[in-house]
Design a protein around this motif. Sequence first.
Motif, PDB file in Angstrom:
ATOM      1  N   PRO A 102      49.779-102.306  -6.749  1.00  0.00           N
ATOM      2  CA  PRO A 102      50.003-101.090  -6.295  1.00  0.00           C
ATOM      3  C   PRO A 102      49.187-100.569  -4.885  1.00  0.00           C
ATOM      4  N   PHE A 103      49.812 -99.795  -4.207  1.00  0.00           N
ATOM      5  CA  PHE A 103      49.164 -99.201  -3.028  1.00  0.00           C
ATOM      6  C   PHE A 103      49.278 -97.679  -2.725  1.00  0.00           C
ATOM      7  N   GLN A 104      48.380 -97.242  -2.301  1.00  0.00           N
ATOM      8  CA  GLN A 104      48.690 -95.665  -1.895  1.00  0.00           C
ATOM      9  C   GLN A 104      48.018 -95.713  -0.366  1.00  0.00           C
ATOM     10  N   GLU A 105      48.905 -94.971   0.450  1.00  0.00           N
ATOM     11  CA  GLU A 105      48.579 -94.806   1.856  1.00  0.00           C
ATOM     12  C   GLU A 105      48.919 -93.316   2.506  1.00  0.00           C
ATOM     13  N   MET A 106      47.930 -93.009   3.170  1.00  0.00           N
ATOM     14  CA  MET A 106      48.318 -91.648   3.650  1.00  0.00           C
ATOM     15  C   MET A 106      48.601 -91.875   5.337  1.00  0.00           C
ATOM     16  N   ILE A 107      49.854 -91.373   5.796  1.00  0.00           N
ATOM     17  CA  ILE A 107      50.171 -91.602   6.893  1.00  0.00           C
ATOM     18  C   ILE A 107      50.195 -90.362   7.709  1.00  0.00           C
ATOM     19  N   GLU A 108      49.767 -90.319   8.966  1.00  0.00           N
ATOM     20  CA  GLU A 108      49.437 -89.155   9.702  1.00  0.00           C
ATOM     21  C   GLU A 108      50.774 -88.817  10.401  1.00  0.00           C
ATOM     22  N   LEU A 109      51.489 -87.733  10.094  1.00  0.00           N
ATOM     23  CA  LEU A 109      52.807 -87.451  11.038  1.00  0.00           C
ATOM     24  C   LEU A 109      52.446 -86.500  12.060  1.00  0.00           C
ATOM     25  N   GLY A 110      51.371 -85.793  12.154  1.00  0.00           N
ATOM     26  CA  GLY A 110      51.027 -85.357  13.209  1.00  0.00           C
ATOM     27  C   GLY A 110      51.173 -83.744  13.294  1.00  0.00           C
ATOM     28  N   THR A 111      51.035 -83.086  14.503  1.00  0.00           N
ATOM     29  CA  THR A 111      51.310 -81.688  14.631  1.00  0.00           C
ATOM     30  C   THR A 111      52.747 -81.699  15.128  1.00  0.00           C
ATOM     31  N   PHE A 112      53.363 -80.374  14.922  1.00  0.00           N
ATOM     32  CA  PHE A 112      54.673 -79.837  15.302  1.00  0.00           C
ATOM     33  C   PHE A 112      54.787 -78.455  15.965  1.00  0.00           C
ATOM     34  N   PRO A 113      55.694 -78.302  16.743  1.00  0.00           N
ATOM     35  CA  PRO A 113      56.119 -76.865  17.190  1.00  0.00           C
ATOM     36  C   PRO A 113      56.542 -76.087  16.106  1.00  0.00           C
ATOM     37  N   SER A 114      56.425 -74.676  16.496  1.00  0.00           N
ATOM     38  CA  SER A 114      56.903 -73.890  15.423  1.00  0.00           C
ATOM     39  C   SER A 114      58.530 -74.089  14.885  1.00  0.00           C
ATOM     40  N   GLY A 115      58.878 -74.258  13.859  1.00  0.00           N
ATOM     41  CA  GLY A 115      60.029 -74.470  13.166  1.00  0.00           C
ATOM     42  C   GLY A 115      60.054 -75.135  11.530  1.00  0.00           C
ATOM     43  N   HIS A 116      61.342 -75.314  11.141  1.00  0.00           N
ATOM     44  CA  HIS A 116      61.377 -75.815   9.728  1.00  0.00           C
ATOM     45  C   HIS A 116      61.686 -77.334  10.074  1.00  0.00           C
ATOM     46  N   TYR A 117      60.903 -77.888   9.273  1.00  0.00           N
ATOM     47  CA  TYR A 117      61.125 -79.489   9.361  1.00  0.00           C
ATOM     48  C   TYR A 117      61.341 -80.170   8.003  1.00  0.00           C
ATOM     49  N   THR A 118      62.106 -81.332   7.907  1.00  0.00           N
ATOM     50  CA  THR A 118      62.234 -82.181   6.803  1.00  0.00           C
ATOM     51  C   THR A 118      61.611 -83.346   6.919  1.00  0.00           C
ATOM     52  N   VAL A 119      61.238 -84.211   6.129  1.00  0.00           N
ATOM     53  CA  VAL A 119      60.449 -85.313   6.017  1.00  0.00           C
ATOM     54  C   VAL A 119      61.427 -86.405   5.152  1.00  0.00           C
ATOM     55  N   TRP A 120      61.968 -87.472   5.818  1.00  0.00           N
ATOM     56  CA  TRP A 120      62.707 -88.389   5.254  1.00  0.00           C
ATOM     57  C   TRP A 120      62.092 -89.870   5.101  1.00  0.00           C
ATOM     58  N   VAL A 121      62.137 -90.439   4.082  1.00  0.00           N
ATOM     59  CA  VAL A 121      61.446 -91.792   4.011  1.00  0.00           C
ATOM     60  C   VAL A 121      62.674 -92.897   3.552  1.00  0.00           C
ATOM     61  N   ASN A 122      62.970 -93.623   4.544  1.00  0.00           N
ATOM     62  CA  ASN A 122      64.015 -94.751   4.052  1.00  0.00           C
ATOM     63  C   ASN A 122      65.286 -94.104   3.527  1.00  0.00           C
ATOM     64  N   GLY A 123      65.523 -92.970   4.244  1.00  0.00           N
ATOM     65  CA  GLY A 123      66.839 -92.350   3.952  1.00  0.00           C
ATOM     66  C   GLY A 123      66.529 -91.201   2.750  1.00  0.00           C
ATOM     67  N   THR A 124      65.566 -91.059   2.234  1.00  0.00           N
ATOM     68  CA  THR A 124      65.291 -90.230   0.800  1.00  0.00           C
ATOM     69  C   THR A 124      64.416 -89.088   1.396  1.00  0.00           C
ATOM     70  N   LEU A 125      64.914 -87.791   1.061  1.00  0.00           N
ATOM     71  CA  LEU A 125      64.386 -86.633   1.418  1.00  0.00           C
ATOM     72  C   LEU A 125      62.895 -86.639   0.659  1.00  0.00           C
ATOM     73  N   ILE A 126      61.780 -86.648   1.315  1.00  0.00           N
ATOM     74  CA  ILE A 126      60.694 -86.471   0.473  1.00  0.00           C
ATOM     75  C   ILE A 126      60.143 -84.987   0.546  1.00  0.00           C
ATOM     76  N   GLY A 127      60.254 -84.201   1.504  1.00  0.00           N
ATOM     77  CA  GLY A 127      60.012 -82.617   1.290  1.00  0.00           C
ATOM     78  C   GLY A 127      60.259 -82.079   2.682  1.00  0.00           C
ATOM     79  N   GLU A 128      59.851 -80.669   2.659  1.00  0.00           N
ATOM     80  CA  GLU A 128      59.955 -79.955   3.851  1.00  0.00           C
ATOM     81  C   GLU A 128      58.966 -78.881   4.079  1.00  0.00           C
TER      82      GLU A 128
END
Length: 156
Positions: A127-153
């Motif tokens: 088993p593993f657990q990891e926190m991956i820093e994505l960073g900061t982003f300019p204003s807007g609506h974003y979606t996050v995909w991991v290996n082709g799967t939508l994780i969240g927005e």
Amino acid sequence: MKPLTFVFTLTMLVMSCAPVATLPPDTVATSPAGTDQNNSETPVMPSYAPQPGDKNLERSSLYIGESVLILRESFPVQVVLGLGGEFPTPCHQLRAIVNPPDIENKILVEAYTVVNPQLNCIQVLKPFQEMIELGTFPSGHYTVWVNGTLIGEFDS
């Protein structure tokens, strides 16, 4: 509530309530012996970032069981991707490539493992657990995909 979401939320709450170590006035902080004090501009690469020696390792898939997006209350908003799952064996190491947002504000993350094919490793899931820093982003609506799967927005 999903167990991993609960664990990540609880971890963030505990970390935010932890006391901050402070030095008394007139105390000079020094680095441990043997560290390079003049090279503070060198960024520290996270353990999940691709490493120079990875070309000698075998790339393998990763079993992701749970994922969560964490938005830190800061300005600008800092985004963290929490992943949990299982490595094929204890000898596997996590690697993640976080790509900048594309024209549609999709943040594509490629997560995989690497392993030395010369190692004899016990064949059990780790088993593993990891926190991956994505960073900061300019204003807007974003979606996050991991290996082709939508994780969240999220909105920034």
